[in-house]
Design a protein around this motif. Structure first.
Motif, short mmCIF file in Angstrom:
data_model
loop_
_atom_site.label_atom_id
_atom_site.label_comp_id
_atom_site.label_asym_id
_atom_site.label_seq_id
_atom_site.Cartn_x
_atom_site.Cartn_y
_atom_site.Cartn_z
N PRO A 48 101.99 -25.40 122.48
CA PRO A 48 101.63 -24.11 121.40
C PRO A 48 102.80 -23.17 121.57
O PRO A 48 103.12 -22.89 122.86
CB PRO A 48 100.36 -23.83 121.69
N SER A 49 103.07 -22.38 120.81
CA SER A 49 104.00 -21.18 120.97
C SER A 49 103.69 -20.11 120.16
O SER A 49 102.90 -20.15 119.26
CB SER A 49 105.36 -21.79 120.82
N HIS A 86 93.08 -28.89 120.00
CA HIS A 86 92.81 -27.52 119.66
C HIS A 86 93.37 -26.75 120.70
O HIS A 86 93.43 -26.86 122.04
CB HIS A 86 91.19 -27.46 119.84
N ALA A 87 94.14 -25.65 120.43
CA ALA A 87 94.62 -24.55 121.37
C ALA A 87 94.06 -23.18 121.76
O ALA A 87 93.33 -22.67 120.56
CB ALA A 87 96.20 -24.30 120.91
N THR A 88 94.07 -22.87 122.88
CA THR A 88 93.49 -21.44 123.20
C THR A 88 94.77 -20.72 123.81
O THR A 88 95.18 -21.08 124.90
CB THR A 88 92.16 -21.56 124.05
N PHE A 89 94.77 -19.55 123.25
CA PHE A 89 95.85 -18.47 123.87
C PHE A 89 94.99 -17.28 124.43
O PHE A 89 93.92 -16.74 124.27
CB PHE A 89 96.63 -17.96 122.77
N PHE A 111 92.18 -16.06 122.28
CA PHE A 111 91.86 -16.34 120.85
C PHE A 111 92.15 -17.82 120.63
O PHE A 111 93.11 -18.34 121.38
CB PHE A 111 92.54 -15.62 119.90
N ASP A 112 91.60 -18.50 119.63
CA ASP A 112 91.57 -19.77 119.26
C ASP A 112 92.53 -20.06 118.11
O ASP A 112 92.58 -19.28 117.04
CB ASP A 112 90.38 -20.71 119.27
N VAL A 113 93.26 -21.31 118.14
CA VAL A 113 94.13 -21.71 116.95
C VAL A 113 93.68 -23.10 116.60
O VAL A 113 94.01 -24.00 117.74
CB VAL A 113 95.73 -21.67 117.28
N PRO A 114 93.15 -23.32 115.54
CA PRO A 114 92.61 -24.85 115.44
C PRO A 114 94.04 -25.67 115.26
O PRO A 114 95.07 -25.48 115.40
CB PRO A 114 91.98 -24.52 114.11
N ARG A 160 96.37 -22.99 126.31
CA ARG A 160 95.67 -24.35 126.88
C ARG A 160 95.12 -24.91 125.60
O ARG A 160 94.83 -24.46 124.68
CB ARG A 160 94.34 -23.82 127.62
N TRP A 161 95.16 -26.43 125.93
CA TRP A 161 94.88 -27.12 124.67
C TRP A 161 94.32 -28.45 125.40
O TRP A 161 94.66 -28.90 126.35
CB TRP A 161 95.97 -27.41 123.75
N ARG A 162 93.17 -28.98 124.63
CA ARG A 162 92.57 -30.19 124.81
C ARG A 162 92.91 -31.27 123.96
O ARG A 162 92.72 -31.06 122.87
CB ARG A 162 90.94 -29.75 125.03
#
Length: 199
Positions: A48-49, A86-89, A111-114, A160-162
Motif C-alpha cells: 500500500p502507498s 485489507h490495509a490499515t495506515f 485509518f483503514d482502506v478496503p 499494515r495489511w492482512r
C-alpha cells in the motif's frame, strides 16, 4: 562383557520423545513456509502507498521585511491495490517546508482502506509570517521572476495489511519530493510525481 552391555543398551524413552517432537516441529516449519510461499505467489500482495494527487497554492504573499505568507491545499491519496488484502495506515506524518524552513506538518491517525480501494485525505495549509533568511528571500525573488516556486514534502507512513494465511505484515513507507507551483495562478505541475511507492 561390559562392552557388549554398552552396545545393547536401549535408547531412553525421553530421547525418543524429544526426537519425535523435534521432527514434528521441523515438519510444521517446512509446511508453514511452503504455505506462505505458495500463498504469496497466488495472491501477489502489493505494498500500500500514499501519493499526492492534487496540490494548489491558494495564496503567496511576500514582504520586503523577509516575511512570507502562504496557503496551500494538498490532497493525499492512500491506496491499496490488493484485491484480497485489507490495509490499515497509521503514523502518517509529512512535513511541508520551504528552503529548509518547516511550514506545516500533515498528520493522520489510524485509518483503514478496503481491498482494491483508496482514500483521499484533504489538507489545507495556512501559514503566515514565515521568517526567511537572506538565502530564502533571494529564492523567493528568483521564484517570482521565473514564475515557479518549490516546496519540499517529506515524511513517513506506517502500513499494515492482512493476507489470509499469510497473516499480518507491517512496514514503513517513505516520501521525499518537491511540489512545484506557478505563483501567477497557484496551479501545480501536473502530475506532482510525489509518492511513497518505489519508482
Amino acid at each position: 562383557m561390559q562392552q557388549r552391555k554398552l552396545l545393547h543398551r536401549r535408547t531412553s524413552p525421553v530421547i525418543w520423545f524429544i526426537a519425535i517432537i523435534c521432527t514434528i516441529v521441523a515438519i510444521a516449519v517446512i509446511v508453514t513456509g511452503l504455505v506462505v510461499f505458495i500463498g504469496y505467489l497466488i495472491i501477489r500482495p502489493r505494498v500500500p502507498s500514499i501519493s499526492v494527487t492534487q496540490a494548489h497554492m491558494e495564496k503567496l504573499g511576500y514582504h520586503e521585511t523577509g516575511q512570507m505568507d502562504t496557503q496551500i491545499s494538498i490532497t493525499i491519496k492512500a491506496e491499496n491495490d490488493n484485491a484480497k488484502a485489507h490495509a490499515t495506515f497509521s503514523d502518517l506524518s509529512l512535513f511541508l517546508s520551504f528552503n529548509g524552513i518547516k511550514i506545516a506538518q500533515l498528520t493522520a491517525g489510524p485509518f483503514d482502506v478496503p481491498k482494491n480501494s483508496s482514500l483521499d485525505l484533504p489538507y489545507f495549509v495556512q501559514s503566515s509570517s514565515i521568517p526567511l533568511a537572506p538565502e530564502g528571500m533571494e529564492e523567493v525573488d528568483a521564484s517570482l521572476k521565473r514564475n515557479k516556486i518549490s516546496f519540499d514534502l517529506k515524511g513517513d507512513v506506517r502500513a499494515r495489511w492482512r493476507v489470509g494465511v499469510l497473516g499480518s505484515v507491517k512496514f514503513w513507507g517513505h516520501m521525499a519530493c518537491q511540489l512545484h507551483f506557478f505563483p501567477s495562478n497557484g496551479s501545480s505541475l501536473n502530475p506532482p510525481h510525489c509518492s511513497s511507492r518505489s519508482q
